[in-house]
Design an enzyme around this catalytic site. Structure first.
Site, PDB file in Angstrom:
ATOM      1  N   TRP A  61      -3.921  34.124  64.819  1.00 57.81           N
ATOM      2  CA  TRP A  61      -2.659  33.403  64.977  1.00 57.81           C
ATOM      3  C   TRP A  61      -2.094  33.516  66.397  1.00 57.81           C
ATOM      4  O   TRP A  61      -0.879  33.586  66.602  1.00 57.81           O
ATOM      5  CB  TRP A  61      -1.616  33.867  63.953  1.00 57.81           C
ATOM      6  N   GLU A  81       6.658  -1.050  42.742  1.00 52.60           N
ATOM      7  CA  GLU A  81       7.818  -0.579  41.991  1.00 52.60           C
ATOM      8  C   GLU A  81       9.066  -1.112  42.689  1.00 52.60           C
ATOM      9  O   GLU A  81       9.595  -0.499  43.608  1.00 52.60           O
ATOM     10  CB  GLU A  81       7.856   0.951  41.934  1.00 52.60           C
ATOM     11  N   ASP A 136       5.246   3.347  45.279  1.00 52.44           N
ATOM     12  CA  ASP A 136       6.530   3.834  44.787  1.00 52.44           C
ATOM     13  C   ASP A 136       7.664   3.428  45.725  1.00 52.44           C
ATOM     14  O   ASP A 136       7.475   3.301  46.938  1.00 52.44           O
ATOM     15  CB  ASP A 136       6.486   5.362  44.671  1.00 52.44           C
TER      16      ASP A 136
END
Length: 752
Positions: free
Chosen positions: A105, A419, A361
């Site tokens: 890291w 939708e 959606d």
């Protein structure tokens, strides 16, 4: 001219059609749109302009949408084995680097180079140890000196972080480099279907809540345990919800954080491919519920403030960049890189996971700048076009539909569903007509009306009201449904639970010493009738949410802080349907019979092309309605709660002998079995009835519906004039005995 060696569909996918002489077919076919043709044509020209720009830069729209093969983490082209290249779009970053468990890291060990457009590229050599399964994050520095890390935007897998010492999970996620060796990659065994079924019967499912146990279900469990049952019932398509990964599980998959990653709680990408492949092997299509209207506001795991700015792929203006009710970020579809990201996302799921279609959606929130918030859309076309419209979003939808249609191999089988609650005309018209290019739209009004009606007493279930709520929909091709996941989310109930309520907890047994509970008798009967009427009258395709086919009780509520992280209502109680002593098993048997009736009688297919069934008999006094549908089929429903009619005359457009195809009152479906299908072979007789050519006399049990099919046909009797219905047609005129119980229960019937 179409070449002889090409079908119409192949020609259309190869040669893009355009408006003729600058006139839109959408407006020619819908005269009320003529005052808005200049706006619609301007929208179409914007689509053409954007498409030309993309084709100029990338050759084809498909090539542009294959950016997922370049962006993100991939084996370095022409590099040594194990070398990895990372490409990211982050124009707001001053510095950018990749870190992960492969390098402990360390933030700035592998820095990237930026081009003039904000595209960053960096290489990680094989010696660094970045390999399949490594956890990664991208670290950036903004121009004002802030340093922060994010999950790579194009990452294909994420994992929830854990404390290395205690093993406890943390509230954020890391990206995972996904490049499995050949032995771990899914080997595709079945090809995507190249043709659509005659009628779509869609099984809407959420894999995570598909287990009966209080945990997340997996892709492989769903494929092995649930799919066979779905196929057996007669559905020919599975629509998967919550596929793209979302850090917050309780969002039901509608607050996406990682658009290219399969939801990690149910397994890995190869497991999802196994599910889709098995679906194709069973002869079913597999659709994905895609959320491109908005994105989660999660900045740690998602795209919000990805490069340290409020823009990136979103609108920078707070009014446009945030949804006022959902609290989510709204994409700026006018940005070139937003189009790259989202079109590539569609292409990625279609090509790499072989999804056959997409349910888009929140389309209403895309079509309008006001996002549909506090708009009831009763003002006509003026509310759909002009200043209210987000034309950039419309262009994106047109591009997405065009891209799927242009696939020469699978384009004819691709299906897209919108939708949209606004009812905008042209959503389901071809792009070159001036429409948005969708195949179907969700018929969202009737389910809400059914939900309200389920709370009301029997005398409100009049034929005229039922017909009005079922047929009161947009005339464009629609997916009909009684209830989807929306109707049973926390705060509401499933349709069955609304009808039967607390009686479902202890009174669903058919062997109760006290007999069938009145609320259960009523609820089971109305549940079947509502599904039959909605399917036959309501649209060109059918949708059912997982578990509702057998009347799943209660509601849906995902684990969250407010319910103690409970899975109690985020699962499916499959064992209920497997107990033959419970009415759940009967409801599922009826659903399977209804699906087979559609397959055999072409109930849904007959509604295509604008041929909506006409209810030719609708009488509120008797509670009876009737209409023709499918291949020579007659549907009759008696909504009266306790009155049955032994000899009721219904109009028939054709003369002949009918056979009983489906009866909601059959014993195997939890009814009383008052009609014997072996001896019930009604024949038409006499002159016109209900403005039809002839009539047929039927036994109509109370609270039941039947589908009859004409099996033998002969000439309709010739008459000089039409006749109207009168009491003699009903079989109880004149000396009708009020004490005569026709089988509907009489005074013992429950009247709610």
């Amino acid at each position: 001219m179409i070449p002889e060696n090409e079908t119409d569909e192949e020609y259309v996918t190869r040669v893009r059609l355009r408006p003729i002489h600058g006139r839109l077919a959408l407006c020619r076919n819908e005269p009320s749109l003529m005052p808005y043709e200049h706006l619609l044509y301007g929208r179409y020209q914007r689509f053409e302009g954007r498409l030309e720009e993309i084709e100029k830069n990338h050759g084809t729209l498909q090539a542009f949408a294959e950016s997922y093969k370049e962006y993100g983490l991939h084996p370095k082209p022409d590099g040594a084995p194990g070398d990895v290249r990372y490409v990211e779009y982050a124009p707001g970053a001053k510095r950018l680097s990749l870190m992960g468990d492969f390098n402990g890291w360390k933030a700035w060990e592998f820095e990237g180079e930026r081009d003039e457009f904000g595209k960053w590229t960096l290489d990680v050599p094989a010696a660094a140890g970045l390999k399949h399964g490594s956890q990664v994050r991208v670290v950036m520095e903004s121009h004002d000196g802030r340093q922060f890390d994010r999950v790579p935007a194009w990452i294909q897998r994420i994992v929830q972080c854990c404390d290395e010492e205690s093993g406890e999970t943390r509230c954020y996620h890391n990206g995972v480099y996904h490049d499995p060796p050949e032995g771990e990659r899914h080997e595709w065994r079945h090809e995507k279907p190249r043709v659509r079924p005659a009628s779509l019967r869609i099984y809407e499912a959420h894999v995570g809540m598909s287990s009966e146990e209080t945990r997340c279900g997996t892709y492989r469990e769903f494929a092995d345990d649930v799919l066979p049952r779905v196929k057996e019932l007669g559905y020919n398509c599975v629509q998967l919800m919550a596929v793209a990964d979302h850090a917050y599980y309780a969002s039901f998959g509608y607050q996406v954080t990682n658009f290219f990653a399969a939801a990690h709680r149910s397994g890995g990408p190869e497991d999802l491919k196994y599910l889709v492949d098995k679906c194709h092997g069973m002869g079913m299509q597999c659709f994905m519920d895609v959320v491109h209207a908005h994105a989660s506001d999660n900045a740690i795991d998602g795209l919000n403030e990805f490069d340290g700015t409020g823009g990136h792929l979103f609108h920078e203006d707070p009014w446009m960049g945030w949804h006022g009710l959902w609290g989510t970020r709204m994409f700026d579809f006018g940005k070139y890189e937003t189009l790259r990201f989202l079109l590539s996302n569609i292409r990625y799921w279609s090509e790499e996971f072989k999804f056959d279609g997409f349910r888009f959606d929140g389309v209403t929130a895309m079509l309008y700048k006001h996002r549909g918030i506090h708009w009831d859309f009763i003002g006509g076309h003026a509310e759909f076009y002009g200043d209210h419209a987000d034309n950039d979003a419309c262009v994106y939808l047109m591009l997405a539909n065009q891209m799927l249609r242009d696939d020469p191999k699978f384009g004819p089988a691709a299906v897209t569903i919108a939708e949209d609650v606004s009812g905008q005309t042209g959503v389901c018209r071809p792009v070159w007509h001036g429409g948005l290019g969708f195949d179907l739209r969700l018929s969202m009004g009737p389910p809400d009306h059914w939900a309200r009606l389920a709370h009301e007493p029997d005398f409100n279930w009049s034929p005229s009201r039922v017909v009005g709520l079922v047929t009161g929909r947009n005339p464009e091709p629609a997916v009909s449904y009684l209830e989807s996941h929306d109707q049973c989310l926390v705060g509401d109930k499933t349709f069955a639970f609304t009808l039967m309520d607390a009686a479902m907890y202890g009174c669903m047994s058919k062997s109760r010493p006290e007999g069938v509970h009145p609320a259960v008798e009523r609820g089971v009967a109305l549940h079947k009738m509502a599904r039959l009427l909605q399917l036959t009258l309501g649209g060109e395709a059918w949708l059912n949410f997982m578990g509702n086919e057998f009347g799943h009780p209660e509601w849906v509520d995902f684990p969250r802080e407010g319910n103690g992280e409970s899975f109690q209502h985020a699962r499916r109680q499959w064992s209920l349907r497997d107990n033959d002593d419970l009415f759940y098993a009967d409801l599922e048997r009826f659903d399977g019979a209804l699906m087979r009736s559609d397959e055999d009688c072409k109930l849904l297919a007959s509604n295509r092309g604008g041929f909506t069934p006409t209810v030719h008999h609708c009488r509120d006094d008797s509670g009876v309605l009737a209409f023709h549908v499918g291949t020579n089929c007659l549907v009759v429903a008696n909504l009266h709660p306790h009155e049955s009619y032994p000899f009721y005359r219904i109009g028939s457009e054709r003369a002949g002998r009918y056979e009983l195809v489906l009866d909601t009152d059959a014993k195997q479906f939890g009814g009383w079995g008052r009609i014997d299908p072996e001896v019930t072979k009604p024949e038409t007789e006499g002159g016109p009835c209900d403005w039809q050519g002839t009539g047929v006399c039927l036994y109509l049990p109370s609270r039941s519906a039947q589908i009859y099919r004409l099996v033998d046909e002969w000439d309709v009797p010739e008459v000089d004039q039409y006749v109207y219905h009168n009491d003699n047609d009903l079989g109880y005129a004149g000396g009708y005995d009020d004490e005569y119980d026709t089988g509907g229960g009489g005074d013992d019937a429950v009247w709610y």
